[in-house]
Design an enzyme around this catalytic site. Structure first.
Site, mmCIF file in Angstrom:
data_model
loop_
_atom_site.group_PDB
_atom_site.id
_atom_site.type_symbol
_atom_site.label_atom_id
_atom_site.label_comp_id
_atom_site.label_asym_id
_atom_site.label_seq_id
_atom_site.Cartn_x
_atom_site.Cartn_y
_atom_site.Cartn_z
ATOM 1 N N GLY A 1 -1.096 3.186 5.013
ATOM 2 C CA GLY A 1 -1.957 3.625 3.926
ATOM 3 C C GLY A 1 -2.807 2.467 3.419
ATOM 4 O O GLY A 1 -2.486 1.293 3.633
ATOM 5 N N CYS A 2 -3.895 2.789 2.732
ATOM 6 C CA CYS A 2 -4.832 1.748 2.300
ATOM 7 C C CYS A 2 -4.222 0.824 1.247
ATOM 8 O O CYS A 2 -4.242 -0.408 1.401
ATOM 9 C CB CYS A 2 -6.118 2.383 1.785
ATOM 10 S SG CYS A 2 -5.897 3.644 0.502
ATOM 11 N N HIS A 3 -3.654 1.397 0.175
ATOM 12 C CA HIS A 3 -3.008 0.557 -0.842
ATOM 13 C C HIS A 3 -1.858 -0.236 -0.219
ATOM 14 O O HIS A 3 -1.675 -1.425 -0.501
ATOM 15 C CB HIS A 3 -2.434 1.421 -1.975
ATOM 16 C CG HIS A 3 -3.420 2.292 -2.669
ATOM 17 N ND1 HIS A 3 -4.405 1.799 -3.492
ATOM 18 C CD2 HIS A 3 -3.559 3.644 -2.685
ATOM 19 C CE1 HIS A 3 -5.100 2.810 -3.987
ATOM 20 N NE2 HIS A 3 -4.614 3.931 -3.509
ATOM 21 N N ALA A 4 -1.091 0.445 0.619
ATOM 22 C CA ALA A 4 0.083 -0.186 1.223
ATOM 23 C C ALA A 4 -0.300 -1.356 2.111
ATOM 24 O O ALA A 4 0.371 -2.390 2.117
ATOM 25 C CB ALA A 4 0.880 0.839 2.021
ATOM 26 N N SER A 5 -1.379 -1.222 2.877
ATOM 27 C CA SER A 5 -1.797 -2.313 3.755
ATOM 28 C C SER A 5 -2.052 -3.584 2.960
ATOM 29 O O SER A 5 -1.591 -4.669 3.329
ATOM 30 C CB SER A 5 -3.064 -1.921 4.528
ATOM 31 O OG SER A 5 -2.785 -0.927 5.475
#
Length: 313
Positions: free
Chosen positions: A115-119
């Site tokens: 995911g974007c936030h997770a990356s």
């Protein structure tokens, strides 16, 4: 020989951007489904099994269903949904994660795109946890501000229609403290406690920045700002798509404002360490449609196929 590629969910934001990345490449043959057959299981199954690489740009339940349609052992699935990100049978599509991750991606036929936030969160935190500078038991907090394209077609249409004054201000969300990226943020950093995580949608199309505040008293005794910064530099030395910015980055401090959109239209992640006295602020920024979604998926495809990792990116 060209590699056959199929995007299941080709009309979504992530699917469209993957097609853009692939459009200029002569080493792939893009398989397309007729618009009237997009929900036809038999036709989707045919294309999924005809592909060397199949991207699943679908909601979680639909991605699980699509994965079940694949019977060809040569088809590599790259799933952009959250459905498989902590599934041990799937490799996590972040080549920079740790030593050996690229080898896992080359060998795997099931890859879960982060995911974007997770990356951004994982790339900032994982090296510090691995180095013993951030305790695994530490309860950290993080805030992420992102452009509205991360919400998909419906949110993009809402923002671009205009007329709603509420959309002109930043909008915090996931206030139930159960954001869907939390499981992967824990699993792939090694943190044992779920972060207190607050994402915020801003009135701009794309760009994302995660900020993680830390107090020296929370960290290992030797974990001062220079050591935190050095751990990031050591982990990402030689990485094509991760740039560790100077400690207390002079350009940012001189300007006085952080440019959330500074990595837009790239597949790059910029990592920052700001510090004063006993306080440290980690920041990571990326293009939520690039390294945060479609770019990361294409990068994993490149790693799996053994071609240049930055091909098309």
């Amino acid at each position: 020989m060209k590699h056959a590629v199929f995007v299941d969910g080709q009309e979504g934001t992530t699917g469209l951007r993957i097609h853009e990345y692939l459009a200029g490449r002569d080493d792939v043959e893009v398989l397309r489904i007729a618009p009237e057959l997009r929900k036809d299981a038999a036709e989707r199954a045919r294309l999924l099994n005809a592909a060397d690489i199949a991207f699943l740009c679908l909601p979680d339940a639909a991605a699980i269903e699509a994965a079940a349609l694949v019977t060809n052992p040569k088809t590599c699935l790259i799933d952009a949904s959250t459905a498989h990100r902590i599934d041990a049978a799937w490799s996590f599509g972040l080549p920079e994660l740790a030593a050996g991750q690229r080898e896992r991606l080359r060998a795997s036929k099931r890859i879960a795109n982060p995911g974007c936030h997770a990356s951004a969160f994982i790339l900032a935190m994982r090296p510090l946890v691995d180095a013993g500078l951030v305790p695994r038991s530490l309860g950290v907090s993080a805030t992420s501000i992102t452009g509205y394209s991360g919400g998909g077609k419906k949110m993009i249409e809402q923002y671009e229609a205009g007329g709603d004054a509420r959309l002109m201000a930043p909008r915090p969300y996931a206030l139930g403290l159960a954001h869907k990226h939390l499981p992967e943020m824990m699993a792939h950093t090694g943190l044992e406690v779920a972060p207190v995580f607050m994402p915020v949608v801003g009135p701009f199309y794309k760009g994302l920045a995660v900020s993680i505040p830390l107090h020296r008293a929370q960290l290992a005794a030797q974990a001062d700002a220079p050591r935190l910064h050095a751990a990031l530099e050591a982990h990402y030395a030689g990485e094509r798509f991760v740039r560790v910015m100077p400690l207390n980055d002079g350009a940012t401090l001189q300007d006085g404002f952080f440019d959330v959109q500074g990595c837009n239209d790239t597949n790059r992640v910029d990592l920052f360490v700001f510090a004063r006295g006993e306080q440290v602020l980690l920041m990571a920024r990326l293009d939520n449609l690039g390294k945060g979604a479609s770019g990361a998926a294409v990068q994993s495809m490149n790693v799996h196929l053994g071609v240049a990792e930055d091909l098309g990116l």
